[in-house]
Design an enzyme around this catalytic site. Sequence first.
Site, short mmCIF file in Angstrom:
data_model
loop_
_atom_site.label_atom_id
_atom_site.label_comp_id
_atom_site.label_asym_id
_atom_site.label_seq_id
_atom_site.Cartn_x
_atom_site.Cartn_y
_atom_site.Cartn_z
N VAL A 63 0.81 -1.23 0.00
CA VAL A 63 0.00 0.00 0.00
C VAL A 63 0.84 1.27 0.00
O VAL A 63 0.35 2.35 -0.34
CB VAL A 63 -1.02 0.04 1.18
CG1 VAL A 63 -2.07 -1.02 1.05
CG2 VAL A 63 -0.33 0.01 2.53
N TYR A 154 5.11 5.67 14.66
CA TYR A 154 3.76 5.10 14.57
C TYR A 154 2.71 6.13 15.02
O TYR A 154 1.67 6.31 14.38
CB TYR A 154 3.73 3.85 15.44
CG TYR A 154 2.45 3.06 15.44
CD1 TYR A 154 2.07 2.29 14.34
CD2 TYR A 154 1.61 3.06 16.56
CE1 TYR A 154 0.90 1.54 14.36
CE2 TYR A 154 0.44 2.31 16.59
CZ TYR A 154 0.09 1.55 15.49
OH TYR A 154 -1.06 0.82 15.52
P1 NAP Z 1 -1.24 -7.35 12.01
O1 NAP Z 1 -1.93 -8.50 12.68
O2 NAP Z 1 0.23 -7.21 12.15
O3 NAP Z 1 -1.64 -7.41 10.45
C1 NAP Z 1 -1.13 -6.42 9.59
C2 NAP Z 1 -1.81 -6.55 8.24
O4 NAP Z 1 -1.32 -5.48 7.40
C3 NAP Z 1 -1.45 -7.86 7.52
O5 NAP Z 1 -2.58 -8.28 6.78
C4 NAP Z 1 -0.32 -7.45 6.58
O6 NAP Z 1 -0.22 -8.26 5.41
C5 NAP Z 1 -0.78 -6.04 6.20
N1 NAP Z 1 0.31 -5.18 5.72
C6 NAP Z 1 1.45 -4.83 6.38
N2 NAP Z 1 2.22 -4.03 5.60
C7 NAP Z 1 1.54 -3.87 4.43
C8 NAP Z 1 1.83 -3.19 3.22
N3 NAP Z 1 2.96 -2.48 3.05
N4 NAP Z 1 0.93 -3.28 2.20
C9 NAP Z 1 -0.21 -4.00 2.35
N5 NAP Z 1 -0.54 -4.66 3.48
C10 NAP Z 1 0.34 -4.60 4.50
O7 NAP Z 1 -1.86 -5.96 12.49
P2 NAP Z 1 -3.19 -5.62 13.32
O8 NAP Z 1 -2.84 -5.65 14.76
O9 NAP Z 1 -4.33 -6.41 12.81
O10 NAP Z 1 -3.37 -4.09 12.94
C11 NAP Z 1 -4.23 -3.65 11.92
C12 NAP Z 1 -4.34 -2.14 11.96
O11 NAP Z 1 -4.82 -1.74 13.23
C13 NAP Z 1 -2.99 -1.43 11.79
O12 NAP Z 1 -3.17 -0.25 11.05
C14 NAP Z 1 -2.59 -1.12 13.20
O13 NAP Z 1 -1.72 -0.03 13.25
C15 NAP Z 1 -3.93 -0.80 13.81
N6 NAP Z 1 -3.97 -0.93 15.27
C16 NAP Z 1 -3.69 -2.13 15.87
C17 NAP Z 1 -3.72 -2.20 17.25
C18 NAP Z 1 -3.45 -3.48 18.00
O14 NAP Z 1 -3.38 -3.43 19.24
N7 NAP Z 1 -3.30 -4.61 17.34
C19 NAP Z 1 -4.04 -1.06 18.00
C20 NAP Z 1 -4.31 0.13 17.35
C21 NAP Z 1 -4.28 0.18 15.98
P3 NAP Z 1 0.65 -9.65 5.40
O15 NAP Z 1 -0.14 -10.65 6.21
O16 NAP Z 1 0.73 -10.01 3.96
O17 NAP Z 1 1.96 -9.32 6.04
#
Ligand code: NAP
Length: 246
Positions: A63, A154
């Site tokens: 992305v 971040y």
């Molecule tokens: P995650 O489990 O690490 O999953 C990340 C996802 O993003 C995966 O599907 C990954 O694809 C994809 N991704 C990473 N880099 C990318 C790129 N350059 N282009 C396209 N896709 C990419 O993360 P998550 O915890 O579900 O987080 C999802 C969102 O919520 C993020 O924006 C994160 O900052 C936000 N968030 C998370 C938390 C938390 O506590 N978990 C809290 C606040 C906000 P691959 O599987 O192919 O690597």
Amino acid sequence: MLRGKTAVVTGASRGIGRAIAECFAKNGANIAIIYAGNEAAAKEIVEKIAESGVEAESYKCDVSSFSETKETVDKILQRFGGVDILVNNAGVVKDSLMLKMSEQDFDSVLSVNLKGAFNMIKHLFPQFARRRKGRIINISSVVGICGNAGQANYAAAKSGIIGLTKSVAKELASRGVTCNAIAPGFIKTDMTDSLPENIKDRVLDQIPMKRMGLAEEIASLALFLASDNAGYITGEVIKADGGLCI
Ligand code: NAP
């Protein structure tokens, strides 16, 4: 709730994005999944989603790349005919204190988390404006509101998402398109699983609800924002954090 609609969810191979894709599919939406490199996980979720009787396709796309996102959006528009809902969820962390944070770690986190959302909105903007309906949901973080030591890159990206959300909301409001942000707290996914136990315990201690959130709890909020019920809500940032950032 979303029958006949098409949703694009970035970062839907795992975690919060995956839960959103599954939830939208169960509610009748066709789904275009974007992932970075985890092809096996992306294929698995597409197969699972297809069981709900909707159309689903996965697209490998970084992305942060303006040209790759343009090509992918063109393919999605060709395949599905139009996009009703865009969820900008793809994100990465590269944590360290400012003293140790490299320029590269700052740039790469901004590129995926913030420019990634810009790229997707930019390429879909004309069709949203033309169709005079639609929903854009950007995944920010409570860290973008409160800041967090060790996450300057971040937090800057997630604050940027809030400014992007409010500006796009103002630009698209007269076209019937809403743009909102969700600011999750501490959610159980691969992103948080990798944290050392002592850090997890310290964060849990600060959460009034004394537990981590579930990806499904973010998905149900995204479903509401994507639905017709949320037609008069735009430019908002909604926290889902168990009270962490009250
Ligand atoms: P995650 O489990 O690490 O999953 C990340 C996802 O993003 C995966 O599907 C990954 O694809 C994809 N991704 C990473 N880099 C990318 C790129 N350059 N282009 C396209 N896709 C990419 O993360 P998550 O915890 O579900 O987080 C999802 C969102 O919520 C993020 O924006 C994160 O900052 C936000 N968030 C998370 C938390 C938390 O506590 N978990 C809290 C606040 C906000 P691959 O599987 O192919 O690597």
